[in-house]
Design an enzyme around this catalytic site. Structure first.
Site, PDB file in Angstrom:
ATOM      1  CE  LYS A  82      -7.541   3.455   3.810  1.00 48.56           C
ATOM      2  NZ  LYS A  82      -8.468   2.284   3.787  1.00 48.56           N
ATOM      3  NE  ARG A 101      -2.331   1.568   3.554  1.00 48.72           N
ATOM      4  CZ  ARG A 101      -2.936   1.554   4.740  1.00 48.72           C
ATOM      5  NH1 ARG A 101      -4.133   1.017   4.848  1.00 48.72           N
ATOM      6  NH2 ARG A 101      -2.342   2.034   5.802  1.00 48.72           N
ATOM      7  CB  SER A 149     -11.533  -1.357   2.980  1.00 46.21           C
ATOM      8  OG  SER A 149     -10.150  -1.522   2.797  1.00 46.21           O
TER       9      SER A 149
END
Length: 256
Positions: A150, A46, A119
Site C-alpha cells: 500500500k 483493493r 481504516s
C-alpha cells in the site's frame, strides 16, 4: 430480512493485489477462489490503480466465484460497489480509508444492510469510527509491520502499539500490514477479530495452502473468547465477527 452485517467472520481476511498475484503467476479470480477454499473468511478487493470499468468487471467475476461463501467487500470505490449491486452481484459492502468519503456518508449511500469497514491507526480515528453516526461495522488497524503493498500505508505500529489500539477499539478490529502466520496468536490474544493479509496469499505460490496455514494459525489458540473490542470508548459495535456463514439464496438482492 437478513443482511450481510448480521453475521460475518473477519478472522482470515484477504485483501487483493492483482500485481502481486500476476507476479506469482496467478489469475486474481482464481487466486481468490483458491484462497477461500483454503480458509479465507472475508475478501476485500483493493485495486487502487485499476480503471473503474475494469474494477467493476473484477468485482462481478469475484462475486460470482465466492460471494455465496464469504463476504466480498469493495475498497474505496463506493460507485463501483453500487454499480455491481445494481447489476445483481452479491457484494457485501465497502471498506474506506481516512482520506475517502466520510464513513457516515458511505453508510447513507450503501444503506443499512451493507458492511462498512474503515481504516484507523490512532486513538482519535478509533473513537470517531465508534460513534453511531459513523455507521462503521469494523475497523482495520495498521500497519503492524512495514509493507510495500500500500503506497500510503502508515508507519508500522508493532505488536505492543497494536495491542494498545485493539484494547481501545469499541468495534471489531482486524490488524493489517505485513501480517504473517507467526503474528496471529499474538493478535488474537490481543483482542483482534482477525488479520488482514495481502502478500501472504497474493504472493504465495499456492494460495489455497497459504490460506489454510493462516486459518489454522488463527484457530490454533481456540476460537472461544475472541475479543471484538476492548474496554473501548463505550460505543456499541455493530455487525459481529467470529462465526462463519454460508451466505445463501435468502440473501440474494437484499442489499439491492
Amino acid at each position: 430480512m437478513s443482511g450481510f452485517r448480521e453475521n460475518f467472520d473477519l478472522s482470515t481476511y484477504l485483501v487483493t493485489d492483482s500485481a502481486q498475484a500476476k507476479a506469482a503467476g496467478h489469475d486474481l479470480v482464481d487466486l481468490v477462489y483458491e484462497a477461500v477454499t483454503g480458509g479465507v473468511t472475508c475478501v476485500q478487493l483493493r485495486e487502487k490503480d485499476m480503471p473503474a470499468r475494469e474494477f467493476l468487471d473484477l468485482v462481478l467475476r469475484v462475486s460470482t466465484a465466492v460471494a455465496r461463501k464469504v463476504p466480498v467487500l469493495v475498497n474505496d470505490r463506493v460507485d463501483v460497489y453500487l454499480a455491481a449491486r445494481e447489476m445483481g452481484a452479491k457484494v457485501a459492502g465497502v471498506h474506506v480509508g481516512q482520506h475517502d468519503l466520510p464513513s457516515g456518508s458511505v453508510r447513507a449511500l450503501v444503506g443499512p444492510h451493507a458492511i462498512v469497514g474503515l481504516s484507523a491507526a490512532t486513538e482519535d480515528q478509533l473513537y470517531e469510527a465508534s460513534v453511531g453516526s459513523a455507521g462503521v461495522d469494523y475497523v482495520g488497524i495498521g500497519a503492524l509491520h512495514p509493507t510495500t503493498s500500500k503506497k500510503d500505508a502508515p508507519e508500522q505500529l508493532g505488536h505492543a502499539r497494536m495491542a494498545e489500539l485493539l484494547a481501545l477499539s469499541a468495534l471489531p478490529a482486524v490488524a493489517i500490514g505485513g501480517v504473517g502466520p507467526d503474528d496471529l496468536a499474538q493478535l488474537r490474544a490481543g483482542g483482534a477479530a482477525g488479520a488482514a493479509v495481502v502478500s501472504a496469499i497474493c504472493g504465495a505460490a499456492d494460495p489455497r495452502e497459504a490460506a489454510r496455514v493462516l486459518a489454522a494459525a488463527w484457530a490454533g489458540e481456540g476460537r472461544e473468547g475472541v475479543g471484538v473490542g476492548g474496554a473501548g470508548f463505550g460505543g456499541a459495535g455493530v455487525g459481529g465477527a467470529g462465526a462463519y456463514t454460508e451466505f445463501g439464496a435468502d440473501d440474494e438482492g437484499e442489499d439491492a
